[in-house]
Design a protein around this motif. Structure first.
Motif, PDB file in Angstrom:
ATOM      1  N   ALA A 226      85.665  70.539  99.644  1.00  0.00           N
ATOM      2  CA  ALA A 226      86.612  71.083  98.683  1.00  0.00           C
ATOM      3  C   ALA A 226      87.996  71.067  99.318  1.00  0.00           C
ATOM      4  O   ALA A 226      88.227  71.707 100.341  1.00  0.00           O
TER       5      ALA A 226
ATOM      6  N   SER B 114      94.078  82.828 100.340  1.00  0.00           N
ATOM      7  CA  SER B 114      92.684  82.756  99.890  1.00  0.00           C
ATOM      8  C   SER B 114      92.232  84.077  99.284  1.00  0.00           C
ATOM      9  O   SER B 114      91.205  84.134  98.614  1.00  0.00           O
TER      10      SER B 114
ATOM     11  N   PRO C 276      91.772  72.061  99.755  1.00  0.00           N
ATOM     12  CA  PRO C 276      92.685  73.114  99.310  1.00  0.00           C
ATOM     13  C   PRO C 276      93.843  72.486  98.546  1.00  0.00           C
ATOM     14  O   PRO C 276      94.141  71.305  98.710  1.00  0.00           O
TER      15      PRO C 276
ATOM     16  N   GLU D 100      90.139  81.602  90.530  1.00  0.00           N
ATOM     17  CA  GLU D 100      90.369  80.767  91.686  1.00  0.00           C
ATOM     18  C   GLU D 100      91.450  81.439  92.516  1.00  0.00           C
ATOM     19  O   GLU D 100      92.313  82.110  91.971  1.00  0.00           O
ATOM     20  N   SER D 101      91.382  81.229  93.827  1.00  0.00           N
ATOM     21  CA  SER D 101      92.463  81.759  94.640  1.00  0.00           C
ATOM     22  C   SER D 101      93.643  80.791  94.534  1.00  0.00           C
ATOM     23  O   SER D 101      93.474  79.637  94.151  1.00  0.00           O
TER      24      SER D 101
ATOM     25  N   ARG E 143      97.528  80.681 104.799  1.00  0.00           N
ATOM     26  CA  ARG E 143      96.270  80.237 104.195  1.00  0.00           C
ATOM     27  C   ARG E 143      95.330  81.423 104.024  1.00  0.00           C
ATOM     28  O   ARG E 143      94.659  81.568 103.016  1.00  0.00           O
TER      29      ARG E 143
ATOM     30  N   ASP F 283      95.021  79.506  96.865  1.00  0.00           N
ATOM     31  CA  ASP F 283      94.818  78.481  97.880  1.00  0.00           C
ATOM     32  C   ASP F 283      94.051  77.295  97.300  1.00  0.00           C
ATOM     33  O   ASP F 283      94.201  76.167  97.761  1.00  0.00           O
ATOM     34  N   ASP F 284      93.205  77.554  96.307  1.00  0.00           N
ATOM     35  CA  ASP F 284      92.374  76.494  95.718  1.00  0.00           C
ATOM     36  C   ASP F 284      92.969  75.925  94.454  1.00  0.00           C
ATOM     37  O   ASP F 284      92.579  74.848  94.018  1.00  0.00           O
ATOM     38  N   SER F 285      93.866  76.668  93.822  1.00  0.00           N
ATOM     39  CA  SER F 285      94.285  76.298  92.481  1.00  0.00           C
ATOM     40  C   SER F 285      95.428  75.299  92.486  1.00  0.00           C
ATOM     41  O   SER F 285      96.362  75.398  93.280  1.00  0.00           O
TER      42      SER F 285
END
Lengths: 178, 156
Positions: free
Chosen positions: B16, B40, B18, B50-51, B36, B53-55
């Protein structure tokens, strides 16, 4: 006493059903969040004006209740909301200020000349920082400020005629706008 | 076959990614690691589960940049998180804070377990009490006689 225990599952059911009834009702929007800044002073801003040299500042708004509307020409719901703002502007009960959120100034100008301009003044927020300070998470968002610059209400998403009549106008009346 | 193996190998190598873009990153690796770490734990309000950090959402990008600016300006982690919470409310925290509004969330399940345990304890101890208390009464003379008769019938 032991008899009463048999009512416990029934009671639990009533609590859970009550929760679902309020949380799942069709008019309940789970995406709508209360503003963290409700009843707190609005964050200060000092933005370049659209089509004028006059800057849009928080201090310039103070003294009487005002409505701040975050909009963008690229935002479809803003077009849906637009006639409602025009109608509110025509009623002349409150000054509506626009903040053009992450938009090019020419695009905003174009938007307002094509559809009509409900705003007393428009400020430019090209990088969305003022929006971030307000806690904006999508356009349009509309804030009602009292004369001291305190946020009294936030509307997330397009303002409906119903929300204006039922919530915004009564609130303005309470705040003493004329 | 070989193609299939290669495909599996490729699939196994995916992680996945980031959403942090290179231009957002801070030059100092230690500060970037802190950013980071903070990111998160912050919810993207557009996607909501979603955080940031992921979005890949625009707003998530804005908040990531904001977090990094605050770190670069010398804020500690707590101050950075507080600055975001003061704007977006505690809903942005993926892990809800313990505060009066969330007491039910945090303490509800343990309280329910305690109620269940107490209920079970009362039930068991009551059953035990009735089991020992209800020692059967001794047979009356009439019953004794009938029993004797039945047993004798059987013996025959």
């Amino acid at each position: 006493m032991t008899r009463a225990l048999f009512l416990l599952p029934l009671l639990l059911f009533a609590v859970v059903a009550g929760y679902f009834f309020t949380a799942l009702r069709p008019s309940h929007d789970t995406r709508e969040l209360p503003s963290a800044l409700l009843d707190k002073p609005a964050p200060a801003f000092d933005l370049a004006g659209l089509g004028s040299d006059k800057r849009l500042t928080l201090d310039g708004l103070k003294g009487r209740p005002s409505v701040i509307n975050f909009f963008a020409s690229w935002c479809a719901p803003c077009r849906i909301e637009h006639p409602v703002l025009m109608r509110l502007a025509k009623q002349d009960k409150v000054a509506i200020y626009g903040i053009s959120y992450k938009d090019k100034s020419e695009a905003s100008t174009n938007f307002l000349t094509t559809l009509g301009d409900p705003y007393r003044q428009v400020g430019l927020d090209p990088d969305g920082r003022t929006g971030l300070n307000f806690g904006v998470y999508g356009v349009p968002e509309t804030y009602v400020l009292d004369g001291n610059g305190v946020i009294r209400k936030r509307f997330v998403g397009p303002l409906s005629a119903e929300a204006v009549d039922r919530e915004l106008l009564p609130l303005l009346k309470k705040l003493g706008a004329s | 076959m070989r193609a299939l193996l290669a495909a599996c190998l490729l699939l196994a190598m995916t992680v996945a990614a980031p959403a942090v873009e290179p231009r957002e990153k801070l030059p100092d690796p230690a500060q970037e690691a802190r950013a980071r770490d903070i990111s998160s734990g912050l919810r993207c309000l557009v996607c909501q589960n979603e955080s940031i950090d992921d979005s890949g959402a625009e707003l998530a990008h804005d908040i990531r940049v904001f977090v990094r600016e605050r770190i670069a300006a010398g804020d500690n982690n707590r101050q950075v998180v507080d600055a975001v919470v003061s704007r977006y409310g505690s809903f942005v925290l993926l892990k809800p804070p313990v505060e009066p509004a969330t007491y039910l969330l945090w303490f509800g399940p343990p309280v329910l377990v305690l109620i269940g345990l107490a209920g079970t304890f009362v039930w068991v101890s009551r059953r035990r009490a009735t089991a020992t208390a209800a020692e059967p009464a001794p047979l009356s003379a009439e019953e004794q006689r009938r029993l004797q008769g039945l047993l004798e019938d059987q013996d025959r």
